[in-house]
Design an enzyme around this catalytic site. Structure first.
Site, PDB file in Angstrom:
ATOM      1  N   LYS A 202      11.447 -22.529  35.237  1.00 28.93           N
ATOM      2  CA  LYS A 202      11.279 -23.849  35.839  1.00 28.93           C
ATOM      3  C   LYS A 202       9.875 -24.406  35.543  1.00 28.93           C
ATOM      4  O   LYS A 202       9.038 -23.714  34.964  1.00 28.93           O
ATOM      5  CB  LYS A 202      11.542 -23.782  37.346  1.00 28.93           C
ATOM      6  CG  LYS A 202      13.008 -23.484  37.687  1.00 28.93           C
ATOM      7  CD  LYS A 202      13.956 -24.548  37.172  1.00 28.93           C
ATOM      8  CE  LYS A 202      15.366 -24.432  37.710  1.00 28.93           C
ATOM      9  NZ  LYS A 202      16.139 -23.291  37.194  1.00 28.93           N
TER      10      LYS A 202
HETATM   11  C1  LIG Z   1      20.358 -27.653  39.693  1.00 27.36           C
HETATM   12  C2  LIG Z   1      20.006 -26.290  40.180  1.00 27.36           C
HETATM   13  N1  LIG Z   1      20.093 -26.025  41.495  1.00 27.36           N
HETATM   14  C3  LIG Z   1      19.773 -24.833  42.007  1.00 27.36           C
HETATM   15  C4  LIG Z   1      19.351 -23.811  41.193  1.00 27.36           C
HETATM   16  C5  LIG Z   1      19.051 -22.466  41.793  1.00 27.36           C
HETATM   17  O1  LIG Z   1      17.695 -22.156  41.678  1.00 27.36           O
HETATM   18  P1  LIG Z   1      17.208 -20.677  42.009  1.00 27.36           P
HETATM   19  O2  LIG Z   1      17.446 -19.851  40.785  1.00 27.36           O
HETATM   20  O3  LIG Z   1      15.746 -20.825  42.314  1.00 27.36           O
HETATM   21  O4  LIG Z   1      17.990 -20.200  43.163  1.00 27.36           O
HETATM   22  C6  LIG Z   1      19.254 -24.014  39.814  1.00 27.36           C
HETATM   23  C7  LIG Z   1      18.816 -22.932  38.940  1.00 27.36           C
HETATM   24  O5  LIG Z   1      18.698 -23.017  37.763  1.00 27.36           O
HETATM   25  C8  LIG Z   1      19.597 -25.278  39.292  1.00 27.36           C
HETATM   26  O6  LIG Z   1      19.534 -25.534  37.982  1.00 27.36           O
END
Ligand SMILES: Cc1ncc(COP(=O)(O)O)c(C=O)c1O
Length: 411
Positions: A202
């Site tokens: 990210k």
């Molecule tokens: C649009 C979106 N929402 C939520 C997430 C979940 O993030 P995390 O991996 O920090 O839980 C991601 C992960 O890539 C994502 O792309």
């Protein structure tokens, strides 16, 4: 040359801070997490920031704190990652999938209204009870391009919905409602909770991590409580600063706290966030410039009323002009040393959502069509000029080699 899809950029400060944590004797949630929360809250302009071990945890805690009940329904874009909809299922509620805009890939508000009408009249193609109470919406800022926040607010006000922003891609990102208006940062908006991700690839990272921001005291308190087993006070407060060893279980919570080791990385990533974003923005501008005359492609938009985090650089292939499909295009990119990905196969084309709710490809036609054209190219701050040139040259060359004869004759 090999260009990976992503390469994290961890500086000396992050490493030194992690070493300091390791030497300090306190590894889990403690002073670094507190500092990271305070500084992140300031960066987005939110009174409360709760650090967590993922954006998924943030989304889960947000919908739990808002009181989502089994049998309720929530509008969720189909063009998103698994997490956005699965948290609705965690609580036994139904995600109502909504189509996307073909250019921005963000949620299509016209389709959201259509899906609400269809649910009320019993015409919704998915197996969701006609009487299901629609209580909220979880819009996603796809790739870090903020969607029209006014449109979310209008829809939410019209139907009495809460809004939880899936801002996993959208830090730092802003939008401006009118040319003369002030910029509004993602996270300081009017949504009940904004959920950010610090996953490895990210825009800023803690390896794994997330943050929930809100201006609502009660929601912040509930999310904090539920993030650590529902305990009345966390370990750091129990073992430091003269507070008592004792605690009370207030609710059966979860184990979603961030560690100080992770926050040590986050504090310094946060300090460099704007610098990292500007570098991404320059790479996006370079790729756009290099590929602007390739007629077999549609490039990601960059409207002047948005400050884009540029987490992703999704191109759309014009398959009518190419004698190759998207998957073969990706295979050839990979063979030429260009790492890439697809964001995303829409949720309604995954077995779980097909089988559980009966969604069919034609129920969300824009996402069904556009996902076949999507390729996310590499974009990361450490990408050097030769890497940018290699990506652009490879894409251009593949389009030239696979140009459809009829299309090239017509152009
Ligand atoms: C649009 C979106 N929402 C939520 C997430 C979940 O993030 P995390 O991996 O920090 O839980 C991601 C992960 O890539 C994502 O792309």
């Amino acid at each position: 040359m090999e260009v990976p899809f992503f390469r994290p950029e961890i500086g000396r400060e992050e490493m030194d801070e992690v070493m300091a944590v390791l030497r300090s004797g306190w590894l889990t949630t403690g002073p670094r997490v507190k500092r990271f929360e305070e500084e992140f809250g300031k960066a987005v302009g939110a009174p409360h920031a709760v650090a967590l071990n993922s954006a998924t945890a943030a989304l889960h805690l947000a919908v739990e704190a808002l009181g989502l009940q089994p049998g309720d329904a929530v509008l969720v874009p189909t063009m998103t990652f698994a997490a956005t909809a699965e948290v609705v299922r965690y609580l036994g509620a139904h995600p109502i999938l909504v189509d996307c805009d073909p250019v921005t890939l963000n949620l299509d508000f016209g389709d959201a209204r259509e899906k609400l009408r269809a649910l009320r009249s019993g015409r919704l193609p998915a197996r969701i009870p006609a009487g299901a109470r629609v209580v909220g919406i979880i819009p996603v800022h796809v790739g870090g391009l903020m969607l029209d926040v006014r449109a979310v607010e209008a829809l939410a006000a019209e139907h009495g919905l809460w809004v939880v922003e899936d801002a996993a891609h959208a830090f730092p990102a802003s939008w401006r409602p009118a040319p003369a208006a002030a910029w509004q940062r993602c996270g300081e908006g009017t949504s009940a909770v904004s959920c950010f991700s610090f996953y490895a690839n990210k825009t800023i990272t803690t390896g794994e991590g997330g943050m929930a921001t809100t201006s609502d005291d009660a929601l912040a308190e509930r999310m904090r409580l539920m993030s650590l087993h529902g305990l009345s006070q966390d370990a750091w407060r129990r073992y430091s600063g003269g507070t008592k060893w004792d605690y009370r279980i207030q609710a059966p919570g979860f184990k979603y706290n961030l560690t100080d080791v992770a926050a040590a990385i986050g504090i310094h990533q946060l300090a460099r966030a704007e610098e990292l974003r500007i570098r991404r923005e320059r790479i996006a501008a370079r790729l756009s410039e290099e590929l602007s005359d390739v007629e077999e492609l549609d490039l990601p938009p960059s409207p002047p009323d948005r400050i884009h985090s540029w987490h992703l650089f999704p191109i759309r292939l014009r398959l009518d002009r190419l004698a190759i499909d998207r998957n073969a295009f990706i295979d050839e990119l990979k063979a030429a040393g260009v790492g890439c990905s697809v964001h995303w196969r829409p949720l309604h084309l995954h077995p779980y959502y097909e089988e559980t709710f009966g969604w069919r490809p034609q129920d969300l036609p824009t996402a069904t069509a556009v996902w076949e054209r999507l390729v996310s190219l590499p974009i990361f701050p450490a990408m050097g000029e030769p890497e940018i040139a290699h990506v652009a040259d490879t894409v251009r060359e593949l389009c030239r080699v696979h140009r459809r004869a009829a299309a090239s004759a017509a152009s």
